[in-house]
Design an enzyme around this catalytic site. Structure first.
Site, PDB file in Angstrom:
ATOM      1  N   ASP A  97       0.871  -1.178   0.000  1.00 46.32           N
ATOM      2  CA  ASP A  97       0.000   0.000   0.000  1.00 46.32           C
ATOM      3  C   ASP A  97       0.907   1.226   0.000  1.00 46.32           C
ATOM      4  O   ASP A  97       1.535   1.539   1.028  1.00 46.32           O
ATOM      5  CB  ASP A  97      -0.926   0.001   1.231  1.00 46.32           C
ATOM      6  CG  ASP A  97      -2.017  -1.060   1.138  1.00 46.32           C
ATOM      7  OD1 ASP A  97      -1.769  -2.106   0.491  1.00 46.32           O
ATOM      8  OD2 ASP A  97      -3.109  -0.853   1.712  1.00 46.32           O
ATOM      9  N   LYS A 160      -6.479   3.211  -3.735  1.00 44.42           N
ATOM     10  CA  LYS A 160      -6.886   3.260  -2.324  1.00 44.42           C
ATOM     11  C   LYS A 160      -7.094   4.706  -1.921  1.00 44.42           C
ATOM     12  O   LYS A 160      -6.349   5.596  -2.331  1.00 44.42           O
ATOM     13  CB  LYS A 160      -5.816   2.601  -1.464  1.00 44.42           C
ATOM     14  CG  LYS A 160      -6.071   2.650   0.055  1.00 44.42           C
ATOM     15  CD  LYS A 160      -4.990   1.920   0.820  1.00 44.42           C
ATOM     16  CE  LYS A 160      -5.144   2.055   2.327  1.00 44.42           C
ATOM     17  NZ  LYS A 160      -4.042   1.384   3.074  1.00 44.42           N
ATOM     18  N   LYS A 192     -10.000   0.409  -3.022  1.00 47.72           N
ATOM     19  CA  LYS A 192      -9.903   0.168  -1.583  1.00 47.72           C
ATOM     20  C   LYS A 192     -10.330   1.411  -0.832  1.00 47.72           C
ATOM     21  O   LYS A 192      -9.726   2.483  -0.986  1.00 47.72           O
ATOM     22  CB  LYS A 192      -8.481  -0.220  -1.168  1.00 47.72           C
ATOM     23  CG  LYS A 192      -8.343  -0.442   0.364  1.00 47.72           C
ATOM     24  CD  LYS A 192      -7.003  -1.019   0.753  1.00 47.72           C
ATOM     25  CE  LYS A 192      -6.858  -1.157   2.272  1.00 47.72           C
ATOM     26  NZ  LYS A 192      -5.533  -1.738   2.662  1.00 47.72           N
TER      27      LYS A 192
HETATM   28  O1  LIG Z   1      -5.461   1.480   5.668  1.00 44.00           O
HETATM   29  C1  LIG Z   1      -5.574   2.361   6.522  1.00 44.00           C
HETATM   30  C2  LIG Z   1      -6.799   2.500   7.319  1.00 44.00           C
HETATM   31  O2  LIG Z   1      -7.315   3.768   7.169  1.00 44.00           O
HETATM   32  C3  LIG Z   1      -6.590   2.286   8.803  1.00 44.00           C
HETATM   33  O3  LIG Z   1      -7.782   1.963   9.378  1.00 44.00           O
HETATM   34  P1  LIG Z   1      -8.607   2.997  10.313  1.00 44.00           P
HETATM   35  O4  LIG Z   1      -8.860   4.228   9.508  1.00 44.00           O
HETATM   36  O5  LIG Z   1      -9.860   2.222  10.682  1.00 44.00           O
HETATM   37  O6  LIG Z   1      -7.727   3.261  11.512  1.00 44.00           O
END
Ligand SMILES: O=C[C@H](O)COP(=O)(O)O
Length: 242
Positions: A97, A160, A192
């Site tokens: 990522d 993403k 994503k």
């Molecule tokens: O991939 C990154 C996500 O935003 C992390 O998860 P969160 O926003 O629920 O902390």
């Protein structure tokens, strides 16, 4: 589709994420011990925690192992990002990522962004590359669309939305913009959603938008939701719905 089927579909596209800046080995190991047994798409952790994740005694047989690079600023030099990618793959990551240099995009430096995307795609050949556009920091719908377009043209496997480290994560508006560009492209690229997806309702709404805009059934090959806490709520609902 029954509620249970939809919740299982949601679990199957989940990237369980732990990207805490104050993390440490005991806390990370405790987190692993609390994780529910779900058939998720991936686990996404900082590179330094890949060995602990990979040595976890309860391997999630179907889940990919993801990590982050150029994270969260997107400001690192391209050669250093490529080095981070090589090190991550060597450490066992099967998904990367990578944060787009979105501030360069905001400065109109599209040539630099294209060159960055080309280089990271070359060095990550053979593994799943998700490029984070940080949609909450892009000012206009046109910039979200342009960032999505550049990432698709650069050959990434997924676009993403967010790092989860800025004030604004994924929004339904940004999701619709990104998915409209993805749906219009000739390439097979996934979406994503990440950044503040805290409830099942939010996640189901994003899943529905994906299916409405793309006309595709959401699966881990074409859609992911990155979240740090959603798995726990999802497991509770799945256990009560049985
Ligand atoms: O991939 C990154 C996500 O935003 C992390 O998860 P969160 O926003 O629920 O902390």
């Amino acid at each position: 589709m029954t509620n249970l089927q939809r919740l299982n579909q949601l679990a199957s596209i989940l990237d369980i994420t732990r990207l805490q800046d104050d993390d440490n080995t005991p806390a990370f190991q405790h987190w692993l011990s609390t994780l529910p047994q779900l058939d998720v798409a991936a686990f996404c952790v900082y590179p330094q925690y890949l060995p602990l994740l990979l040595s976890w005694p309860q391997p999630q047989v179907n889940a990919a192992i993801a990590t982050v690079v150029n994270f969260p600023s997107g400001d690192l030099p391209t050669d250093l990002v490529c080095e981070q990618i090589q090190q991550a793959i060597y450490a066992g990551a099967t998904e990367i990522d990578c944060v787009l240099p979105y501030k360069a995009l905001l400065r109109g430096e599209n040539g630099y962004v294209k060159s960055f995307l080309y280089d990271v795609r070359q060095v990550s050949a053979g593994v799943c590359l998700k490029v984070i556009i940080e949609s909450g920091e892009l000012v206009t719908a046109q910039q979200v669309a342009k960032a999505t377009e550049l990432v698709i043209d650069g050959g990434a496997n997924f676009v993403k939305s967010s790092t989860g480290k800025t004030a604004v994560g994924i929004t339904e508006e940004a999701a619709r913009i990104m998915l409209t560009v993805i749906a219009a492209s000739e390439r097979n690229v996934g979406f994503k959603a990440s950044g503040g997806v805290r409830t099942i309702e939010q996640a189901l709404a994003l899943l529905q938008i994906f299916e409405d805009v793309t006309g595709r059934v959401a699966s881990r090959e074409c859609m992911r939701i990155g979240a740090s806490t959603l798995a726990f709520e999802l497991a509770q609902h799945l256990s009560t719905d049985l």
